[in-house]
Design a protein around this motif. Structure first.
Motif, short mmCIF file in Angstrom:
data_model
loop_
_atom_site.label_atom_id
_atom_site.label_comp_id
_atom_site.label_asym_id
_atom_site.label_seq_id
_atom_site.Cartn_x
_atom_site.Cartn_y
_atom_site.Cartn_z
N ALA A 127 30.66 0.64 3.97
CA ALA A 127 30.06 -0.48 4.71
C ALA A 127 30.18 -1.72 3.85
O ALA A 127 29.67 -1.77 2.73
N ALA A 128 30.89 -2.72 4.36
CA ALA A 128 31.02 -3.99 3.65
C ALA A 128 29.78 -4.84 3.94
O ALA A 128 29.62 -5.38 5.03
N LEU A 129 28.87 -4.92 2.97
CA LEU A 129 27.60 -5.62 3.16
C LEU A 129 27.70 -7.04 2.61
O LEU A 129 28.36 -7.30 1.60
N SER A 130 27.02 -7.94 3.28
CA SER A 130 26.97 -9.32 2.81
C SER A 130 26.03 -9.43 1.61
O SER A 130 25.13 -8.60 1.43
N LYS A 131 26.23 -10.46 0.79
CA LYS A 131 25.39 -10.67 -0.39
C LYS A 131 24.00 -11.14 0.03
O LYS A 131 23.86 -12.09 0.80
N GLY A 132 22.98 -10.46 -0.46
CA GLY A 132 21.61 -10.81 -0.11
C GLY A 132 21.16 -12.09 -0.79
O GLY A 132 21.50 -12.36 -1.94
N THR A 133 20.37 -12.88 -0.10
CA THR A 133 19.83 -14.13 -0.65
C THR A 133 18.31 -14.12 -0.73
O THR A 133 17.74 -14.88 -1.51
N TRP A 134 17.65 -13.29 0.09
CA TRP A 134 16.18 -13.30 0.14
C TRP A 134 15.69 -11.94 0.61
O TRP A 134 16.30 -11.31 1.48
N ALA A 135 14.62 -11.45 0.00
CA ALA A 135 14.03 -10.17 0.37
C ALA A 135 12.51 -10.29 0.34
O ALA A 135 11.95 -10.89 -0.58
N LYS A 136 11.88 -9.73 1.36
CA LYS A 136 10.43 -9.74 1.45
C LYS A 136 9.93 -8.30 1.39
O LYS A 136 10.41 -7.44 2.12
N PHE A 137 8.93 -8.05 0.52
CA PHE A 137 8.39 -6.72 0.32
C PHE A 137 6.92 -6.69 0.73
O PHE A 137 6.20 -7.67 0.56
N ARG A 138 6.51 -5.53 1.23
CA ARG A 138 5.10 -5.33 1.58
C ARG A 138 4.55 -4.19 0.73
O ARG A 138 5.08 -3.08 0.74
N PRO A 139 3.48 -4.43 -0.06
CA PRO A 139 2.93 -3.37 -0.91
C PRO A 139 2.30 -2.27 -0.07
O PRO A 139 1.71 -2.52 0.98
N LEU A 140 2.42 -1.04 -0.55
CA LEU A 140 1.85 0.10 0.16
C LEU A 140 0.36 0.30 -0.13
O LEU A 140 -0.34 0.93 0.65
N ASP A 199 25.57 -9.16 -8.24
CA ASP A 199 26.21 -10.46 -8.49
C ASP A 199 25.77 -11.51 -7.47
O ASP A 199 26.58 -12.22 -6.87
N THR A 200 24.48 -11.58 -7.25
CA THR A 200 23.93 -12.59 -6.35
C THR A 200 22.54 -12.99 -6.82
O THR A 200 21.86 -12.21 -7.51
N ASP A 201 22.11 -14.19 -6.47
CA ASP A 201 20.77 -14.66 -6.79
C ASP A 201 19.86 -14.28 -5.62
O ASP A 201 19.89 -14.91 -4.56
N LEU A 202 19.06 -13.24 -5.82
CA LEU A 202 18.18 -12.75 -4.77
C LEU A 202 16.77 -13.26 -5.00
O LEU A 202 16.17 -13.00 -6.04
N GLU A 203 16.24 -13.99 -4.05
CA GLU A 203 14.86 -14.48 -4.12
C GLU A 203 13.92 -13.42 -3.56
O GLU A 203 14.16 -12.90 -2.46
N VAL A 204 12.87 -13.09 -4.31
CA VAL A 204 11.94 -12.02 -3.94
C VAL A 204 10.62 -12.63 -3.50
O VAL A 204 10.09 -13.52 -4.18
#
Length: 718
Positions: A127-140, A199-204
């Motif tokens: 699967a050719a995936l695009s480079k991620g730029t932003w990710a949002k997490f929800r604590p369990l 190899d990307t700047d991922l904002e968390v």
């Protein structure tokens, strides 16, 4: 170039990549991927720009006619992992191609997420995936607030172990020995089902929990865990005595706030006999027999620990003023009143004690060591020593009146005995119960021997399996200094991690780095000054190089005219003037001794002093217009001769002239003096002029330019 590849494999033993999303495929999979990539049709040719002229010197952004360059295999390879039985799917990268033919090894968390077991079938698809730029997490759970910096922790975990992120999967991270779970809630770019994070700047970002749960967090984490795991507050206050009871082989923990670190502290614990306990103290959790900074393992008398203000572990504690104290209960070894003839069979299973923490007063006499008799502790001040009419007993060492010495000596030799090793006097029936350690200077009741041998002459191995010691304090010292399992706040990723073993890099060892910080510090960032990529652990040295270069710059040479701020330029003249100021004094005829030049300069000075330049902006202190008064010919000639000497015509340097300039130059001179006053003389006037030129006479920007670019004035040694 995109290509299609998929295959079905049998799930083998779980991979050892439990902390990440990387799978292990067989060698045949790599060969089939390479074949599929090579067999894929080439991408459609890019249409050339109709306005592009191939005969011109201009270069296009791409060469549409270059079809000879082979397309490389994508890196990193990312795959979709699907359970065909229930259609659950996730994504991951590949660690290596070393599995047996037909098998794939998945991380345990991935097998659990897809409901896969050993021998099940799983479909792997490229699967050719695009480079991620932003990710949002929800604590369990609500306890994620205990994390010191959850964004830094998530970024460090993703950077080290993950190639992809899939929406809905659970990411588990560790801080210390505790595990926290986060659900991947949203991803960008759209559609955001899965992205590649290599190899990307991922904002968390974190989806914070509601206010009520947040309040519950603060309330529940304010206490201290007791042996049963429930929260219990055991808070000590300076100077206030508290009481407790601890069972054998159990801990009871206390905390005390020490805001004043300019004074040491005394920790005093009194134990009701026949109870026995150890006192362990540290500046951070956990506190146990194997993890502590200070301890008292005595079995007789009060347990006393003095921490002086000069102790580095005490004075350099950061981020907290809390001292943690653990009381560890033991089975009693010394019976009541220290008598070895009685037993502790009536011990009810809990040691009752009182504990007090107070500031240490250096003027007070130190607390006597535990386990010593009153005779020993007072031996420095024996009553009646060398007094007239007194004589020393040869058996017990006491000074007795001479008239009763015979009676005392008979009684003393009949009932008391003196140890030949330590000189301690005791009853004869207690002498067989008196012991001396064969390995150290410890002595005391024989019932203390077992505990002493266990703590100081046993055999302990650290859980890191790289350190062994016969002494428990040495093990504790290892665990707080060189142990690979010691938890530290990494100076580069700012997360709580195990420091790891010694690094193999000699330079990093000299820096005091262990394996984690050595690896983490190899990450690079771009220098804002020179745009060079620099490793994190070399940033400070790199910055010092820039600072050295800044401080050793050559100072710009200004015109010798004290009212001019123009650069002297590459060409030099006998007056040290800039070309514009020197122009009126240049003549084409030869003047080997500069006589004509001096005459022209003298006439100029004399004219300035008598009549002035007539310009209302003039600030030349040797000009009649600037002064507001004219001079007569004789006075002007006298002053002219004095300032003419400062010109130093024909000398190599040291020129100083006083000539009138135009309005623009005068304005720049005034602004340079204002800037020099604003920076309080930290930089020279030459650099102030250069800063104004660089920032186009913006004073505020020029002051910032000086701080970043100009060398400061070096203070002369007194």
């Amino acid at each position: 170039m995109s290509f299609a590849w998929s295959a079905t494999f049998t799930v083998g033993q779980p991979a050892d990549t439990a902390k990440g999303d990387k799978i292990i495929l067989p060698q045949a999979a790599l060969e089939s991927i390479i074949h599929a990539h090579a067999s894929a049709p080439p991408p459609p040719p890019i249409q050339p720009d109709p306005n592009y002229d191939p005969t011109s010197w201009a270069q296009p952004q791409f060469n549409p006619y270059d079809t000879t360059k082979p397309q490389e295999l994508p890196s990193p390879l990312t795959f979709q992992i699907r359970n065909p039985a229930n259609r659950l799917l996730t994504h991951g990268g590949v660690k290596e191609f070393s599995a047996a033919d037909g098998q794939v090894h998945l991380p345990p968390w991935m097998m659990a997420s897809l409901a896969l077991g050993l021998g099940d079938q799983v479909m792997i698809k490229y699967a050719a995936l695009s480079k991620g730029t932003w990710a949002k997490f929800r604590p369990l759970s609500a306890d994620y607030m205990e994390i010191l910096d959850f964004r830094a922790l998530l970024e460090a975990r993703l950077r080290s172990n993950y190639t992809t992120l899939t929406r809905g999967e659970i990411l588990k991270v560790h801080q210390g020995t505790k595990e926290f779970g986060f659900v991947v809630e949203e991803l960008k770019p759209e559609p955001g089902e899965a992205v590649c994070i290599t190899d990307t700047d991922l904002e968390v970002d974190i989806e914070l929990l509601d206010t009520e749960m947040g309040g519950a967090i603060n309330h529940s984490t304010s206490g201290i865990l007791n042996e049963q795991g429930s929260r219990k507050d055991n808070i000590l206050k300076i100077g206030v005595e508290s009481h407790g009871r601890v069972s054998p082989e159990a801990y009871q923990r206390w905390t005390v706030d020490i805001p004043n670190r300019k004074s040491g502290i005394d920790i005093i614990v009194h134990v009701q006999e026949p109870g026995d306990l150890d006192v362990l103290v540290s500046t951070k959790l956990p506190v146990s027999l194997q993890d502590h900074l200070w301890a008292d393992f005595e079995s007789v008398g009060p347990r006393a620990i003095t921490i002086p203000e000069s102790d580095q572990d005490y004075t350099t504690q950061q981020n907290s003023q809390i001292i943690h104290i653990a009381v560890f209960g033991r089975e009693p070894t010394v019976a009541a009143s220290g008598s070895s003839t009685s037993t502790a069979s009536n011990f009810d299973g809990g040691a009752i004690y009182s504990i007090q923490v107070q500031y240490h007063d250096s003027s007070d006499s130190p607390i006597p060591p535990s386990g010593l008799s009153s005779l020993t502790s007072e031996s420095a001040d024996v009553p009646n020593k060398d007094g007239p009419g007194y004589q020393e007993c040869t058996n017990c060492g006491a000074w007795i009146p001479e008239r009763t010495m015979m009676l005392h000596s008979n009684f003393c030799h009949r009932n008391n005995a003196k140890c030949n090793k330590c000189g301690l006097v005791m009853k004869k029936e207690d002498l067989p119960n008196h012991f001396h350690c064969d390995h150290c200077d410890k002595h005391g009741d024989v019932l203390e021997k077992k505990k002493h041998m266990e703590i100081f002459h046993g055999w302990y191995q650290c859980s890191c399996e790289s350190f062994e010691s016969p002494a428990l304090p040495e093990l504790a010292k290892h665990r707080r200094t060189t142990c690979s399992e010691r938890f530290i706040i990494c100076r580069y990723c700012h997360t709580l991690v195990q420091q790891g073993g010694p690094t193999s890099n000699a330079r990093d060892r000299m820096r005091g780095l262990h394996s984690h910080e050595s690896y983490c510090g190899d990450r690079t960032i771009q220098c804002q000054k020179c745009s060079q990529m620099v490793s994190l652990k070399d940033v400070q040295v790199h910055a010092q190089n820039h600072e050295y270069q800044r401080q050793n710059q050559v100072t710009p040479q200004l015109c010798s005219n004290q009212n001019c701020v123009r650069s002297k330029g590459a060409t030099s003249n006998v007056l040290g003037l800039c070309q514009l100021c020197f122009g009126p004094y240049w003549i084409p005829t030869e003047d080997p001794k500069n006589q004509k030049l001096v005459q022209r300069l003298a006439r100029k000075y004399h004219s300035q002093l008598m009549s002035g330049c007539g310009n209302n902006w003039c600030r030349n202190q040797h000009c009649a217009t600037s002064r507001g008064r004219q001079m007569d010919a004789t006075s002007a000639a006298t002053e002219m001769m004095s300032i003419l000497k400062e010109a130093r015509v024909g000398a190599v340097d040291g020129h100083k002239t006083w000539l009138c300039v135009d309005e623009g130059t005068t304005r720049k001179k005034v602004m340079a003096e204002l800037l020099l006053e604003e920076v309080r003389g930290q930089y020279t006037i030459e650099w102030c002029v250069k800063a104004l030129e660089a920032e186009r006479t913006d004073l505020e920007a020029a002051a910032q330019w000086l701080q970043l670019q100009a060398p400061k004035v070096k203070k002369s040694a007194v």
